[in-house]
Each structure stands twice: as C-alpha cells, then as structure tokens.
Design a protein around this motif. Structure first.
Motif, PDB file in Angstrom:
ATOM      1  N   LYS A   1       0.948  -1.170   0.096  1.00 43.58           N
ATOM      2  CA  LYS A   1      -0.378  -0.122   0.190  1.00 43.58           C
ATOM      3  C   LYS A   1       1.169   1.372  -0.233  1.00 43.58           C
ATOM      4  N   ALA A   2       1.478   2.167  -1.006  1.00 47.86           N
ATOM      5  CA  ALA A   2       1.852   3.108  -1.651  1.00 47.86           C
ATOM      6  C   ALA A   2       0.712   3.969  -1.138  1.00 47.86           C
ATOM      7  N   PHE A   3       0.897   5.896  -0.450  1.00 44.77           N
ATOM      8  CA  PHE A   3       0.309   6.723  -0.984  1.00 44.77           C
ATOM      9  C   PHE A   3       1.000   7.779  -1.839  1.00 44.77           C
ATOM     10  N   ASN A   4       0.669   8.560  -2.414  1.00 45.83           N
ATOM     11  CA  ASN A   4       1.108   9.607  -3.133  1.00 45.83           C
ATOM     12  C   ASN A   4       2.372   9.276  -4.519  1.00 45.83           C
ATOM     13  N   THR A   5       1.200   7.806  -4.698  1.00 46.75           N
ATOM     14  CA  THR A   5       1.910   6.879  -6.018  1.00 46.75           C
ATOM     15  C   THR A   5       2.785   7.618  -6.664  1.00 46.75           C
ATOM     16  N   GLY A   6       4.233   7.568  -7.294  1.00 44.37           N
ATOM     17  CA  GLY A   6       4.355   8.648  -8.823  1.00 44.37           C
ATOM     18  C   GLY A   6       5.537  10.036  -8.151  1.00 44.37           C
ATOM     19  N   LYS A   7       5.140   9.959  -6.917  1.00 42.31           N
ATOM     20  CA  LYS A   7       5.174  11.655  -6.293  1.00 42.31           C
ATOM     21  C   LYS A   7       6.309  11.783  -5.380  1.00 42.31           C
ATOM     22  N   PRO A   8       7.132  12.844  -5.932  1.00 45.47           N
ATOM     23  CA  PRO A   8       8.395  12.563  -4.895  1.00 45.47           C
ATOM     24  C   PRO A   8       8.343  12.214  -3.528  1.00 45.47           C
ATOM     25  N   TYR A   9       7.145  12.114  -2.640  1.00 43.38           N
ATOM     26  CA  TYR A   9       7.005  11.742  -1.437  1.00 43.38           C
ATOM     27  C   TYR A   9       6.455  10.815  -1.452  1.00 43.38           C
ATOM     28  N   GLU A  10       6.296   9.677  -2.208  1.00 48.74           N
ATOM     29  CA  GLU A  10       5.737   8.347  -2.095  1.00 48.74           C
ATOM     30  C   GLU A  10       5.896   7.617  -0.709  1.00 48.74           C
ATOM     31  N   LEU A  11       4.851   7.832  -0.197  1.00 51.88           N
ATOM     32  CA  LEU A  11       4.848   6.376   0.324  1.00 51.88           C
ATOM     33  C   LEU A  11       4.360   5.443   0.635  1.00 51.88           C
ATOM     34  N   THR A  12       5.173   4.199   1.076  1.00 51.11           N
ATOM     35  CA  THR A  12       4.917   2.725   1.146  1.00 51.11           C
ATOM     36  C   THR A  12       4.664   2.760   2.529  1.00 51.11           C
ATOM     37  N   ALA A  13       3.266   2.811   3.608  1.00 49.15           N
ATOM     38  CA  ALA A  13       2.873   2.489   3.912  1.00 49.15           C
ATOM     39  C   ALA A  13       3.320   0.458   5.089  1.00 49.15           C
ATOM     40  N   VAL A  14       2.361  -0.271   3.178  1.00 48.07           N
ATOM     41  CA  VAL A  14       2.768  -1.684   3.572  1.00 48.07           C
ATOM     42  C   VAL A  14       3.440  -2.094   2.307  1.00 48.07           C
ATOM     43  N   ASP A  15       4.761  -2.899   2.587  1.00 44.65           N
ATOM     44  CA  ASP A  15       5.526  -3.329   2.047  1.00 44.65           C
ATOM     45  C   ASP A  15       5.953  -4.919   2.059  1.00 44.65           C
ATOM     46  N   GLY A  16       4.582  -5.030   0.956  1.00 45.60           N
ATOM     47  CA  GLY A  16       5.294  -6.914   0.332  1.00 45.60           C
ATOM     48  C   GLY A  16       4.382  -8.143   1.292  1.00 45.60           C
ATOM     49  N   VAL A  17       3.882  -7.690   2.171  1.00 43.16           N
ATOM     50  CA  VAL A  17       2.931  -8.430   3.501  1.00 43.16           C
ATOM     51  C   VAL A  17       2.268  -9.161   2.853  1.00 43.16           C
ATOM     52  N   SER A  18       2.707 -10.618   3.388  1.00 42.16           N
ATOM     53  CA  SER A  18       2.079 -11.834   3.185  1.00 42.16           C
ATOM     54  C   SER A  18       1.386 -12.429   4.761  1.00 42.16           C
ATOM     55  N   LEU A  19       0.038 -12.365   5.152  1.00 40.26           N
ATOM     56  CA  LEU A  19      -0.085 -12.922   6.481  1.00 40.26           C
ATOM     57  C   LEU A  19      -1.490 -13.803   5.610  1.00 40.26           C
ATOM     58  N   VAL A  20      -1.545 -14.952   6.791  1.00 43.10           N
ATOM     59  CA  VAL A  20      -2.796 -15.589   6.574  1.00 43.10           C
ATOM     60  C   VAL A  20      -3.154 -16.089   7.905  1.00 43.10           C
ATOM     61  N   LEU A  21      -4.837 -15.287   8.227  1.00 41.79           N
ATOM     62  CA  LEU A  21      -5.416 -14.904   9.943  1.00 41.79           C
ATOM     63  C   LEU A  21      -6.708 -16.229   9.927  1.00 41.79           C
ATOM     64  N   GLU A  22      -6.344 -16.741  11.133  1.00 38.39           N
ATOM     65  CA  GLU A  22      -7.208 -17.956  11.112  1.00 38.39           C
ATOM     66  C   GLU A  22      -8.198 -17.429  12.174  1.00 38.39           C
ATOM     67  N   ALA A  23      -9.084 -18.614  11.562  1.00 40.78           N
ATOM     68  CA  ALA A  23     -11.053 -17.711  11.870  1.00 40.78           C
ATOM     69  C   ALA A  23     -10.462 -17.911  13.398  1.00 40.78           C
ATOM     70  N   ARG A  24     -12.050 -17.455  13.934  1.00 40.53           N
ATOM     71  CA  ARG A  24     -12.098 -18.065  15.729  1.00 40.53           C
ATOM     72  C   ARG A  24     -10.546 -17.561  16.606  1.00 40.53           C
ATOM     73  N   LYS A  25      -9.355 -16.915  15.813  1.00 43.92           N
ATOM     74  CA  LYS A  25      -8.651 -16.491  16.679  1.00 43.92           C
ATOM     75  C   LYS A  25      -8.288 -15.095  17.332  1.00 43.92           C
ATOM     76  N   VAL A  26      -7.034 -15.159  17.828  1.00 47.36           N
ATOM     77  CA  VAL A  26      -7.442 -13.291  18.537  1.00 47.36           C
ATOM     78  C   VAL A  26      -5.263 -13.494  17.625  1.00 47.36           C
ATOM     79  N   THR A  27      -5.531 -12.696  17.165  1.00 49.76           N
ATOM     80  CA  THR A  27      -4.602 -11.706  16.379  1.00 49.76           C
ATOM     81  C   THR A  27      -4.002 -10.358  16.745  1.00 49.76           C
ATOM     82  N   VAL A  28      -2.526 -10.144  17.296  1.00 55.29           N
ATOM     83  CA  VAL A  28      -2.482  -8.925  17.137  1.00 55.29           C
ATOM     84  C   VAL A  28      -1.209  -8.127  16.436  1.00 55.29           C
ATOM     85  N   LEU A  29      -1.563  -7.447  15.525  1.00 56.64           N
ATOM     86  CA  LEU A  29      -0.258  -6.734  15.196  1.00 56.64           C
ATOM     87  C   LEU A  29       0.305  -6.129  15.273  1.00 56.64           C
TER      88      LEU A  29
END
Length: 234
Positions: free
Chosen positions: A17-45
């Motif tokens: 997830k990038a903001f201001n794509t293509g601009k000099p101040y582009e910011l990548t907030a999430v960078d190539g994340v792969s994650l599996v979130l199981e049902a009925r579980k509590v996950t903390v980021l």
C-alpha cells in the motif's frame, strides 16, 4: 494437527500500500506483506507508530484497497470487487472498534449502536431491541438515552463495542483500542475480547500496548516495522 481444523478467515498475499504514488514524497506504508489470519483466533499486529499496522488493519477490513497484491476472504478473492460489494462485505462481515471510539455526538448511545444497521433495512423495533440487548450485555442499558458526549470513557468504550457487534460480524477489527484507556479499562477490554473468542469470532487488533499483546487471550502476535513483518510468535 489432528482434531483441530485450521480455517483461514483472511489471507493477504504480497500486499503493498503506497500513498502519493509516483510523486517525490511517495510513501509505502505496507511493503510486500503476506499473512494468513486464522478464523476464531485473536491476532495482534504489534509495532511502533508508523510501522504500517493500522494501514494493514484497514486493508484487511476492506476499508482501503491495496496498491498491489491480493486479499482473500474465506477463500474468495475480494481485492478487485466493485465498491458496492466491498461496502456490503464490510457491513456484514466486519465490526470495527476505533481508537477514538468515533461515536457520533448529538445522538444517543442507543442510536450510535444502531447506526451500522440502518442501511440493511431491518425492521426498526427488532434492531432497537438488539441494540438494547447489547447495551445490557455490557452493563450500560441505563445510559441508552444519554447523548454520546455525556458518556464516561468506559461507557463510550462499551457503546463503541456494542456498535461493532450490532450486525453480528464474524470478524472484529480493533485499532489501538486501549490507547486512551487506563489500566483497568484496558484489562476490561481484553476480558471482552475473551468473550468474543468464546463466541467463535475472529479478532484482529493493532496495538503497541503490552496489556494487549501480552494477554493470555491472544493466539498470535505479528510484529511489524517499516511496513514489513519482522516476525510472528504464537
């Protein structure tokens, strides 16, 4: 794993997830994340401010679209769905608890709880009863007719949680839910999370509060830094 069926609720595949794509101040907030979130579980980021955990949470909850990558909800690819379908999924699958509670001032606690259900066109009397039952569940039914700005911190918290539950979501998403709470209310919040778990709900929380990620109710902690996953611990 015999006798314990692992069910995937959400799967994030190479999400960016990038903001201001293509601009000099582009910011990548999430960078190539792969994650599996199981049902009925509590996950903390977990991670410092600016680590990308809130952005990842909003992507998982269909509140934002990734710049690239794919998101699967119960095996169904949802990234490319039109906005009206995403809105419907958001409304029926997810319940959101925000850091500031985001209660609407000028209307009552009861009306705040009912808000997410209005677009579903349900009969008003049934909806009102369900909202009152939720306020009762959290011990604040007597505050149903109080305006949002008249509620104490703990009452506002519980009203926000009742609102998140009004559509009986399968997934609860909470962004820094204890950031403005004292220790007692933070512990109370984690007791409520334990209740969610008993009800077979999937819970995803972004937090850098040890009271949250060290809690015995948490199944898995995913550590983030600079938009990437550093590691996970069960």
């Amino acid at each position: 794993r015999f006798g314990h069926e692992v069910v995937t609720m959400l799967e994030l595949r190479d999400i960016r997830k990038a903001f201001n794509t293509g601009k000099p101040y582009e910011l990548t907030a999430v960078d190539g994340v792969s994650l599996v979130l199981e049902a009925r579980k509590v996950t903390v980021l977990r991670g410092p401010s600016g680590s990308g955990k809130t952005t990842l949470l909003s992507l998982a909850g269909c509140m934002a679209r990734p710049t690239s990558g794919r998101i699967m909800l119960e095996g169904r690819e949802i990234t490319s769905l039109p906005e009206r379908f995403l809105t419907e999924i958001r409304r029926t699958t997810f319940g959101f608890i925000f850091q500031q509670f985001n209660l609407v001032k000028g209307i009552t606690a009861l009306e705040n709880v009912m808000l997410p259900s209005y677009p579903l066109g349900e009969q008003h009397a049934a909806l009102k009863q369900r909202a009152l039952d939720l306020l009762e569940l959290f011990g604040i039914r007597q505050r149903a007719q109080s305006r949002a700005e008249w509620l104490s911190g703990g009452e506002a918290q519980r009203t926000a949680i009742a609102r998140a539950l009004i559509n009986n979501p399968r997934v609860i998403i909470a962004d820094e839910p204890t950031a403005h709470l004292d220790t007692k209310l933070s512990r109370e919040f984690m007791d409520i999370v334990a209740r969610f778990k008993d009800q077979q709900k999937t819970v995803i929380i972004a937090s850098h509060d040890p009271l949250v990620y060290d809690s015995g109710v948490v199944d898995r902690v995913v550590s983030m830094r600079d938009g990437k996953i550093e590691g996970t611990e069960a």
